[in-house]
Design a protein around this motif. Structure first.
Motif, PDB file in Angstrom:
ATOM      1  N   PHE A  57      -0.224  39.046   7.749  1.00 57.73           N
ATOM      2  CA  PHE A  57      -1.594  38.536   7.467  1.00 57.73           C
ATOM      3  C   PHE A  57      -1.847  37.097   7.473  1.00 57.73           C
ATOM      4  O   PHE A  57      -2.816  36.784   8.223  1.00 57.73           O
ATOM      5  CB  PHE A  57      -1.961  39.094   6.095  1.00 57.73           C
ATOM      6  N   ILE A  58      -0.947  36.090   7.173  1.00 58.50           N
ATOM      7  CA  ILE A  58      -1.139  34.704   7.008  1.00 58.50           C
ATOM      8  C   ILE A  58      -1.248  34.245   8.526  1.00 58.50           C
ATOM      9  O   ILE A  58      -2.106  33.168   8.864  1.00 58.50           O
ATOM     10  CB  ILE A  58      -0.134  33.882   6.168  1.00 58.50           C
ATOM     11  N   SER A  59      -0.628  35.010   9.558  1.00 59.03           N
ATOM     12  CA  SER A  59      -0.619  34.415  11.003  1.00 59.03           C
ATOM     13  C   SER A  59      -2.223  34.965  11.338  1.00 59.03           C
ATOM     14  O   SER A  59      -2.528  33.909  12.193  1.00 59.03           O
ATOM     15  CB  SER A  59       0.357  35.477  11.536  1.00 59.03           C
ATOM     16  N   LEU A  60      -2.970  35.799  11.153  1.00 60.67           N
ATOM     17  CA  LEU A  60      -4.166  35.869  11.273  1.00 60.67           C
ATOM     18  C   LEU A  60      -5.176  34.882  11.005  1.00 60.67           C
ATOM     19  O   LEU A  60      -6.025  34.247  11.771  1.00 60.67           O
ATOM     20  CB  LEU A  60      -4.953  37.282  10.568  1.00 60.67           C
ATOM     21  N   GLY A  61      -4.810  34.206   9.887  1.00 60.19           N
ATOM     22  CA  GLY A  61      -5.776  32.964   9.561  1.00 60.19           C
ATOM     23  C   GLY A  61      -5.303  31.647  10.033  1.00 60.19           C
ATOM     24  O   GLY A  61      -5.979  31.048  10.727  1.00 60.19           O
ATOM     25  N   MET A 118      -5.365  37.314  20.053  1.00 61.96           N
ATOM     26  CA  MET A 118      -4.669  38.285  19.389  1.00 61.96           C
ATOM     27  C   MET A 118      -3.021  38.254  19.749  1.00 61.96           C
ATOM     28  O   MET A 118      -2.507  38.768  18.961  1.00 61.96           O
ATOM     29  CB  MET A 118      -5.382  39.703  19.708  1.00 61.96           C
ATOM     30  N   PHE A 119      -2.758  38.085  20.906  1.00 59.64           N
ATOM     31  CA  PHE A 119      -1.408  37.897  21.201  1.00 59.64           C
ATOM     32  C   PHE A 119      -0.719  36.776  20.508  1.00 59.64           C
ATOM     33  O   PHE A 119       0.430  36.843  20.109  1.00 59.64           O
ATOM     34  CB  PHE A 119      -1.338  37.751  22.815  1.00 59.64           C
ATOM     35  N   VAL A 142       4.053  26.516   7.236  1.00 54.91           N
ATOM     36  CA  VAL A 142       4.287  25.552   7.869  1.00 54.91           C
ATOM     37  C   VAL A 142       5.200  25.728   9.240  1.00 54.91           C
ATOM     38  O   VAL A 142       4.730  25.345  10.172  1.00 54.91           O
ATOM     39  CB  VAL A 142       5.241  24.364   7.078  1.00 54.91           C
ATOM     40  N   PHE A 143       6.064  26.559   9.216  1.00 56.42           N
ATOM     41  CA  PHE A 143       6.923  27.161  10.433  1.00 56.42           C
ATOM     42  C   PHE A 143       5.811  27.625  11.479  1.00 56.42           C
ATOM     43  O   PHE A 143       5.846  27.571  12.749  1.00 56.42           O
ATOM     44  CB  PHE A 143       7.938  28.133   9.871  1.00 56.42           C
ATOM     45  N   LEU A 144       4.902  28.558  10.881  1.00 54.79           N
ATOM     46  CA  LEU A 144       4.015  29.224  11.897  1.00 54.79           C
ATOM     47  C   LEU A 144       3.465  28.015  12.509  1.00 54.79           C
ATOM     48  O   LEU A 144       3.032  28.354  13.921  1.00 54.79           O
ATOM     49  CB  LEU A 144       2.964  29.966  10.950  1.00 54.79           C
ATOM     50  N   VAL A 145       2.566  27.170  11.804  1.00 53.36           N
ATOM     51  CA  VAL A 145       1.984  26.046  12.736  1.00 53.36           C
ATOM     52  C   VAL A 145       2.855  25.283  13.747  1.00 53.36           C
ATOM     53  O   VAL A 145       2.346  25.041  14.888  1.00 53.36           O
ATOM     54  CB  VAL A 145       1.384  24.935  11.586  1.00 53.36           C
ATOM     55  N   LEU A 146       4.005  24.902  13.243  1.00 54.38           N
ATOM     56  CA  LEU A 146       4.875  24.026  14.271  1.00 54.38           C
ATOM     57  C   LEU A 146       5.270  25.001  15.400  1.00 54.38           C
ATOM     58  O   LEU A 146       5.493  24.720  16.448  1.00 54.38           O
ATOM     59  CB  LEU A 146       6.044  23.820  13.542  1.00 54.38           C
ATOM     60  N   TRP A 147       5.820  26.233  15.015  1.00 53.87           N
ATOM     61  CA  TRP A 147       6.117  27.368  16.062  1.00 53.87           C
ATOM     62  C   TRP A 147       5.349  27.698  17.194  1.00 53.87           C
ATOM     63  O   TRP A 147       5.555  27.449  18.460  1.00 53.87           O
ATOM     64  CB  TRP A 147       6.847  28.762  15.280  1.00 53.87           C
ATOM     65  N   ALA A 148       4.022  27.848  16.872  1.00 56.48           N
ATOM     66  CA  ALA A 148       2.929  28.247  17.533  1.00 56.48           C
ATOM     67  C   ALA A 148       2.558  27.147  18.622  1.00 56.48           C
ATOM     68  O   ALA A 148       2.483  27.189  19.690  1.00 56.48           O
ATOM     69  CB  ALA A 148       1.745  28.668  16.879  1.00 56.48           C
ATOM     70  N   THR A 149       2.864  25.745  18.086  1.00 57.78           N
ATOM     71  CA  THR A 149       2.354  24.756  18.611  1.00 57.78           C
ATOM     72  C   THR A 149       3.505  24.332  19.772  1.00 57.78           C
ATOM     73  O   THR A 149       3.057  23.831  20.859  1.00 57.78           O
ATOM     74  CB  THR A 149       2.238  23.213  17.783  1.00 57.78           C
TER      75      THR A 149
END
Length: 445
Positions: A57-61, A118-119, A142-149
């Motif tokens: 769910f946090i990935s949605l945000g 959404m992907f 924090v990992f989500l931010v870095l990995w997406a970027t």
């Protein structure tokens, strides 16, 4: 006879039908992330259920905000060296006109951007299944931010962005075999090699606590995947989207049956977890290949993926890496299988005239697929491992051993998934005081 007149190609016009279709597909893909949360949430033990739900769910945000700020620009902006995109008008969506159409298609830029968002949301959420029970929620954010970027946005440009090296090479990835599934699966492997195994791995029973929840999640994923796959053609004027829809259903059914058959032969039972996992394996494998193969080819893709993924999930016990919920075995392996089989089963009658080996096309496309598969796999695995290592050495990736044993839900979220004290509590709480009083009187007497 009058001389022939050559007319210039008309500029595409906004299609209300395509726009509506793509908005519906975007909503379907969004539903897949809660579906994934339920799928993963049911597969863990009770004490980790909420943490597993929250990791999706946090990935949605987080990813939504990153996508608007700069992610869409990095993925689909003007090419910069075949590695990343950048268009300043896409930053913050500040320079996008609401009626501007996307790159020769009949849908607005905003519609394309939200579909691709959404992907971007679900791809890092897939990684979370490999890390169940043991990762700090703050570190995961924090990992989500870095990995997406660092990983997802550039890889999306490689595969789907005009000028990306895989795109220009001719790698076929209809809806995300490389950019989504191999990318997430390789990332999961890289991270778990850094953070290590769960307490009790190979020793304690770690069975799913709610198989009905797993089946619910798998059903939502299957349903949403029609938007994920069929929507990736951005319209259906030529029937390719319809072909992809059919192949999605066919391959998923074939993979589920193949997984169950393997499971029965190997372990002696048809399990609900096997049915759900087999369906997801088929969905993963047809994602890159469904626009290039025929329905018969989709059956072959599904059967092969179902068996190979079922075999692959056991490798973690052989090699000693703790992939909690089989992200590597299903998503990485399934993505590899589906992507490489394009080189054999591409019919030349779907999204392009490219033919695979079994249709007289030789191995040319197979080698292109290999380049895309292993290029993305290597980059994602190495980059993800580096990110996890840096986070582990700075803020720490794992909860303490005591918190892991007692339950990450309580430690990280101060909640539990199920309030067992309230189960039947109306009767117990009402009767208990009266019963105690009666027993007290007997004792006094």
């Amino acid at each position: 006879m009058a001389p022939a007149i050559t007319l210039a190609a008309e500029a595409p016009k906004l299609s209300a039908a395509d726009t509506g279709f793509m908005l519906i597909c975007s909503a379907l893909v969004m539903l897949m992330t809660p579906g994934l949360a339920f799928f993963y949430g049911g597969m863990v033990r009770v004490k980790s259920t909420l943490n597993m739900l929250m990791m999706s769910f946090i990935s949605l945000g987080i990813v939504t905000i990153l996508w608007v700020l700069y992610g869409f620009s990095m993925a689909f902006g003007a090419d910069k060296g075949s590695v990343v995109g950048w268009t300043s008008d896409f930053v913050g969506f500040s320079g996008i006109d609401k009626m501007a159409l996307w790159d020769g298609y009949t849908i607005p830029v905003f519609v394309f951007a939200v579909f691709q968002l959404m992907f971007a949301i679900i791809t890092p959420a897939l990684i979370s299944g490999a890390l169940a029970d043991r990762v700090k929620f703050s570190a995961w954010a924090v990992f989500l931010v870095l990995w997406a970027t660092v990983v997802y946005f550039p890889v999306a440009h490689w595969v789907w962005g005009s000028g990306g090296w895989a795109f220009d090479l001719g790698v076929i990835d209809f809806a995300g075999g490389t950019a989504v599934h191999i990318n997430a699966g390789a990332a999961a492997l890289g991270v778990i090699l850094v953070i290590g195994k769960r307490v009790g791995f190979k020793k304690d029973p770690m069975r799913p606590h709610s198989l009905p929840l797993v089946m619910l999640g798998a059903g939502l994923l299957w349903f949403g995947w029609f938007g994920f796959n069929a929507g990736s053609w951005l319209g259906n004027g030529d029937g390719v989207g319809a072909l992809m829809f059919v192949n999605t259903q066919v391959a998923t059914a074939a993979a589920m049956l193949a997984w169950l058959a393997y499971e029965k032969i190997r372990h002696g039972a048809f399990t609900t977890l096997g049915a759900a996992s087999g369906a997801v394996a088929g969905l993963v494998a047809i994602t890159p290949s469904g626009g290039a193969v025929s329905p018969l080819g989709a059956i072959a893709v599904g059967v092969i993926a179902g068996v190979l993924c079922a075999m692959a999930v056991g490798l973690k016990y052989k090699f000693g890496y703790d992939d909690s919920l089989d992200v590597v075995g299903v998503h990485m392996v399934g993505g590899i299988v589906g992507s490489l089989l394009i080189g054999f089963f591409a019919s030349g009658k779907g999204q392009s005239d490219v033919e695979g080996l079994f249709y007289g096309g030789g191995l040319d496309q197979f080698w292109k697929q290999c380049a895309g598969v292993f290029g993305v796999l290597a980059y994602s695995l190495i980059a993800s491992a580096i990110l996890a290592f840096l986070l582990d050495k700075t803020i720490g990736m794992r909860v303490t051993e005591d918190e892991e044993v007692s339950g990450i839900d309580q430690a990280e979220h101060a909640e539990t998934a199920y309030d067992f004290s309230g189960a039947g509590g109306g009767v117990v709480s009402t009767a208990a005081p009266a019963l105690a009083a009666t027993q007290s009187k007997k004792v006094d007497a």
